[in-house]
Every structure is written in C-alpha cells, then in structure tokens.
Write an enzyme that holds these catalytic residues in place. Sequence first.
Site: not given
Ligand SMILES: [Zn+2]
Length: 1026
Positions: A260, A262, A372, A577
């Site tokens: 993951h 971001d 997420d 997000h």
């Molecule tokens: Zn995230």
Amino acid sequence: MHHQPVLKNRRTLLERAEKFISDIYFTDCNLRGRLYGNTCPLESLSSFLSLKRIPFLEAVKKDFVPYKVGDTFGPTWWTCWFEVSLRIPDAWKGKEVHLLWESDGEAMVWKDGQPFQGLTKEGEKTSYILTECLKDEEPHSVTLYVEMACNGLFGAGNGSMIAAPDPDRKYSVQKAELVVFNRNVRDLLTDFEMLVDIVKLLGEGDQRGYQALFIANEMVNLCEPTNPSTFPKTHNLAQKFFTQRNGQSQHTVHAMGHCHIDSAWLWPYEETIRKCARSWVTVIRLMEKNPEFVFTCSQAQQFQWVKSWYPGLFSQIQHYVQRGQFIPVGGTWVEMDGNLPSGESMVRQFLEGQRFFQQEFGNYCKEFWLPDTFGYSAQLPQIMQGSGITRFLTQKLSWNLVNDFPHNTFFWEGLDGSQVLTHFPPGNSYEMKGKVEDLVNTVKNNKDKGRANHSAALFGFGDGGGGPTQLMLDRLQRVQDTDGLPKVQMSSPDRLFSQLQADSALLCTWTGELFLELHNGTYTTQAQIKLGNRQCETLLHDIEVASSLSLCMDKTFQYPFKQLQELWRLLLLNQFHDVIPGSCIEMVVEDAMRYYQDIRNKGATLLREACSVLVSKEKMRDCTAVFNSLPWERNEVIQLLEGATDPGLALVRVPSVGVATAKESLQPETPVTVAKQDDGTILMENGILRTVVNKDGTLASLYMLKANREAISDGCLGNQFVLFDDVPLYWDAWDVMDYHLQTRKPVMEVVRPIQVGSSGGLRGSVSFTLRISDKSTVTQEIIVDAMCPYIKFNTQVEWRESHKFLKVEFPVRVRSPNASYEIQFGHLQRPTHRNTSWDWARFEVWGHKWADLSEHGFGVALLNDCKYGYSVHLNVLTLSLLRAPKAPDANADMGTHQFTYAIMPHTGSFQDASVIQHAYNLNFPLRLSLASSDLAPVSAFSVDSTAVILETIKQAEDRKDALLIRMYESHGSSVTTCLSTSLPVKEAWYCDLLERPDPDHPAPITASGMTLTFLPFQIVSLLLYL
Ligand SMILES: [Zn+2]
C-alpha cells in the site's frame, strides 16, 4: 532421536527454542549468531548531497566526496547519493555475499544505470545480494550507486508518526559492508520461527501446538550452530511437521503480495514517485527468484508516474503483468476517498483508471480495491458495475470505534440495488508479514465461518511502501498445507473472488453505505482543499458543457480533450484518501493547492474560450451574456459585468443548458424589502420568505409567507455559531470524538452589530462580525434575493484556533426520525435519534451540497458550497465549518476562510420543492461574459422531469463526433422522461460508465426528443452521435 526424558514444562521448552533464535540473547552460541559469516569493508564510499530529487544521470556527474559510515547528513527531504566501490575477497568463493546497508532513510540501489533494489531498514530490507554463490569468473569488483531519500517510510514525524515533520532531522548510514550470508542458517531460523509461533498462537488447548513444541525442542537438541552438517537433519524434522497435511474442509487463505503506497501523506507527491520505484523494483527482483510470487498493485496514477520516470522498470512490470504475477487492481486513477468526491468524480476515477489499465496492460480490472479509505458511498456499487467491476476489496471498517461490522464476505447492495461481491480480509490488515499470527487471525476473525471458506491475506510493508520480502515468501511457502493451520496458496484477486462467487449461496447482503465510525473529522479538516475540490469539480463540469455546445455550434472549435484530461487527473489525484480528507502534512497541502490553482487558471481560460464561441462572433460586445450549465431554467439575481451598458444588479432568466443576455433586469413579482425594527432587529422579506435577524446575526424567525409556517424552533435561534473543544484520542486531523458534543459553546460576542448592506429591490443584505475567541472572528453577509427561496450566508472567518471545532446550527420546527443527505448521484437517510449504537455512532456524518430535515408536508434544507460535514440531531440541523488539528499539519486551516451556506424552508417534500436543484444553483454560478445584445437565447438540452438530472455533457472518449451525456434519477423514484435537445444529434446509444456502447440498446430519437426510463437513483449514460 534422543531418548532423554522431556519434562512437562511447556514454558522452558518454548523459551529454550526462542532463545536459540534470539537476536538479543546468547547470540555468541545460538543459531541466530551464525546468520552472517566474515565481513569485509568497502573499497570506498563517497557521497553527494542534493536539495532536489534529481535523475540518476544528473546525479552521477556530480562531485562525490568521501563519506565515513556514521557521519550525519540532511536535512529532511534532501537526497544523499552514494558511490559504492567494493571488492569481494577471492577467498569467499562458493559463498553467498551481500552488501549490508543499514541507514535511516529510504534507499535505492542503482546498478548499470537502472534502479535495481530498494533498501529500507524499516521495511526489513538491508541486504543487497551481490552473488548467491561466488565463482572465480564473475567480477569481484563492483561499483554501485545508492540514492538515499532523507525521510523514513513514514516521513519524518517529530516525536510521533503523525506529528508534523521535523524539517531539520539528520540522517546517517550506520552500516555499509560486505558480508558472507549463511542461507542454510536463515532457512533453519525460519523453520524455528514458524514453529515457535505455532506453539504460541495455537495455545495450550491445542494438541497441534504441543506437537510443534516437541519438534522445535528436538530440533534444538539436534542442531549444533557451529556444525552446519547438523542442519539438514534439523531442517528435515521441521519439514516433517510442516508437511503433515490438513483435511479437505480446511479454510484456504489466498496470499497476495501487496504494498500500500499512499500517493501522498506524511511525505509529498514527489517522494511517492520514488517510493513506487523502490518498492516495485524490489518486487521484480523477488519475482525473478520466486516464479510463483503474485503481487497486487493499485492506482493508475502511480503506474503513470513510474512509466514517465522509470521507463525501464515500467517495461519490466509490463512483462510480469503479462506473466500474471504483477497484477494491476482497483480500476481507479488513485485510491480515492470514498465519501467526498462527487458522483462524476468517482466515475472519472474509474474512467481514467480503467482506460489506463486497458491501454498499458491490455485488461480492465475486475475488482475495486480500496483497503484504506474512511467510508464508502452507497452509490459505489452502481458506479463499479457501470465500470466493468463486480467485486470489491477493503478492510477499513475493522477500524470502527463502536460497532463491529458483521461480515467479511458478503454482497454489498448500493443505493439503486446494484450488488457487488465484497471481501474484507479477516486478518484486518493490508500489510501482513506472512506470519502464523496472520493466518490464525484470518480464520479466527472471519465473521462468515461456514459461509465462505476462502479469505485474502495481503502481505508486504505498506502505507509508506516497502512491500513484501523474501522472508515473508519463505514463511508462507512452509505452511501451504500444514495440519492445524489454514491452507495457504499464492493467489490472485481473480482466483479468490471466483472461489467466493462459486460458493456464495449462504452469503449475507449489506444494503446502503459502509459508514466508518472513525475519522469523521476528515469531512471538515483542511477546508481549502475541500473548497478547491468542489470549485474545480464545478469548473470542469462547466468547461465540458460549454465546450460540448461550442463543438456543436462551430465545427472549427477544438474540444480541449487533452487539456481537460490533464486537469481532471490533477483533480482526481487530490482526491487521494489522505489528501482530500485533510490527513496529510503541510507540504502535501501546498502541493494540492498548487494543483487546484492550476485547474482554476487553465480552466478559466478554457471556459472563456468555450463561452466566447457560444455568445457571439459580433464585434459589438455591450451586453452581459449568461451561461447556465444546469439542465433547468434559472431565474437569479446577478451582478452585471463592467463594460456592459448598465452594470449593477439584474434579475435574469437563463434557459436550461443555455445562454441568454441580460439586456435589462426582469421585474420580480415581489421586490425585496429590508426594514430596521425598533428593537434593533432587521426584517427582510422577498414574497417567499420573511426573516428577522438579531443584532448578533442569529435568526429570530424564518417564515414561509404563503404557507404561514415558521421554520425556526420555538424559543430558538437560527444561524447560531457554536464552538466545541476538539481533542481526539490520537488521530488529530482525522478524528472528532463523540465527547466533543459535551463542550458546546455558542458564539455570542458581537464585534460589529448587523447593518444593512443592500436595502432591497432585487437584493437585501445585512452584515455583522462576531468574535469567536481572542484570536478568531467571523464576518457574515446575510442575503435575501428576489424570487429566491433560500437565504444565503456569505461567510468569512479569521481562524487561529487550536483544537476547536466551529459549526453553525439551525434548530427547526420539524420532527422526523430521519434526515436526508445528498451523496453521489442521489441521497440517503440517516437517523436523527440515538437509539442504538449504530445510530449514535453517526454523530458526525458526511453529505454533499445539501442536507434536509422534513416531516410530511414541510421541511428545512441546509445547503452549502464547499462543506461536507453535517449532523442532524433531533430537530437541529448543523453544518460543520472549521477544525483546528495540529497533526500532521501544525498549521492546518489557520488563516482566512470564505464559504457560503444557505437555509431553505419548504413545503411538500424536498424533492417537490426542488431543494436538489437549488443546491446545484448555489454551487454552479451563472457564468458571465460580454456579448452582443442581439444574441438570441439558446437552450441545448432540457429534461421534462425534475427527478432526472442531466449531470454531465462532454466529448466522448473515443469519438470526436460524439457527445457523452450522463443523467441520474435524483428523487428515488421510477420515472419516464423526455430529453430534448436542439443539437444536431443523429443517433443515440446507451453506454456504460467506460463509454462502451451497448449495441443492443439504441435510444430512439423522435420529434419530441428521447424517451428515457429510470429506476430510483439510476445512472444513465448515452452516446450522442453528431
Ligand atoms: Zn492509505
């Protein structure tokens, strides 16, 4: 086998095995102490420090100066490049040799001018394999480059992970040397680690745990750390245990590598590009060694970055995509916030994402992947289905603070009834490590035991990148089918979901939104980002409508397809997000604001160019032309442009999706009156509403004249600003906690009492200033326009608070157990009471342009132009305005804010009262330009049902001679309507959200237009061939 007695002492046996592999205790004599053999220093190490993130070819031309291990450099966000020269000793023939590199930044090894492998201590990657078995003929002298970012996997938080970054942090390399790596020791350590974990996790109630205990103990007896010849038989013992197989009914865990990343969070966007490269190139190295290894990877934007910045790596990724190992997932441009983007933005996330995946990898994604984000809109299932996606994976609802979400595998049914097969990995993590614990939790936490016998386990360091390691793969490989543990197979989302689908008869259905009972402050934090998002969504909408009309009116007009795509992609990126929710550091906020400014600047030019085609080719431009991008006629008071013959206010009527000139103002049925009363209050009236404004700006009364109804609750005040203490438990920018409601304080101190601005006629207005605290003030203009059914509050706040939350309240004379909130392409209800924990956990909720509280025959709507946080408790409608968290951005929301909200009492339902349309009007300003007064009014489209909203008009993606239009049913009703157009449309076809026409489904065009039928909240897209 030894036949000495084994006493019944579980504790000492277990700890004995643990100490045998401890990296703290007894490393002088235990197995762990044998992991590395001889070491050898580097021949030379030199460095070059760069403020900017520069390309490899530029970096290697710089002057490198000698670097000594332990020396510090920095500060945060700089980059240190190293030139590493090494020579492997000839004596190490036959050995596996690593470059051991321990540093506290994130590093990338460059070999032969190509990115080759990430090195990150936090991500358990400190070894670069120079050779697996040194041969005489291979080169012993090697020169490498290491690019080290001065930030950790999680940025550089000062004192805690989510604190604002420390800009002055120093970094260092703690270890850089050659070392002999004993692979056989590593393998045995992994055996031991897995067995010890099995003992601990299966516990004393499980006989399999005891079997693992005795095996591990026997292995300690057998294994002599200094004598590698004892290793094979020790390993065989472990293998014997691991290969004792399960019965047929055992649960299957579908392991998938994941990382993951971001797209921006505790680090800026630019660093994410390098995070992707470091993480993914490491994945490629693992794939070379482990042909069964599968890695799932989302976010088209990140692939696009790697394609532009690391083309060599990107083609390796394409190769492994073709082999089915590197699996693009998700279908969206970024993993966006699931609440705040508009309906059209969500469609564009899929449109841009899916088209990218199709173009680059030859396939559309089959599953939406959003592990997420902080809640999931009830409209997502329909948007997924329309984008070729029938499956959904997330797990964030396991973070719920109050209620346990009851399912892991289920059908999620959206607002319109669309269903998608949904899976929440029961291990409640998207960054597992392949450990026994992960497998045991996956089975134990599964809330659909007996209904679904397959689960996903995503392994690999995440959030800040990092990804899987060889050790994780080795762990999982050992226990593929080990009695007592779930079966583990390296799998793919397609295999998992196919299995779940095949055996879905017992699965439950969850209807409506997936509301996250946490992070509810993210609807409000970083108000400028929210404003930027709303305004840019509106601007891009208007550019597309105006450009589409221009395309039809003037064949020489060039539809700005490429420019619009670029601007859309910037907007979509900021919907990531951790960006649109405001949970990012200040640097990211600055990036985001720059992107919004880019959209505003370039967008203004595009809109002007399109509108100039619409309004005239005449030279004489003496009149204000008004462009209405919305699909209904609008009567509004506007400020005429300078340069027009008669600047000033005017009441104008503009046809739906059309243009008109404002030669002279229309006369309102009833002019606005403004009267100062004896008690100091001011009464404003426009024939629809009458309001009494107190000296402090609160509304003493809001009265609907024709209906004879007072809207404000008895003895209460409307437009009451209130301030709350807002100190969460940890996640500062994210969380507003239930207990903040106990700290409510009305804002009452008047700095400047109301005074009249506009005295009536077309517009009445009053303004005033209140002190919020010794640091903050609010100044407001309350506006009543002729013919307008709502009162507008233009608000400016000077905001310098710390951990406070500003809201505005309207206690209204309405009783209803539910309030309605606008969401993407529709609306939904949430309770106004606090009966159950599921009800009160929604004490702060999100909505888009409006929320409404109605009883039969009457209601009040609260509209806004850039806010998303609402709460309606009992009869009080509350809009959340500003927060003041200090982490991860210490300066979040400090400064001047401007926003507008409006209150609209109405008779009948909000649908019949056109609340939805008025909320659009508040958000989509009429666009003005100068034109010739000869311009005849034009209307390009009209829809004869108020339930159906024509949301989008744009050029089709794949045909320059076609328009794409998108409509949705907004009332929650089944309707048949007629869409008429003055444009030269030859044919119309239904299509999906990816604009793929349905060859069996034309939309016949008759003299009166196209007859279309809608189900509640249905989204319909048509391709119009010109
Ligand atoms: Zn995230």
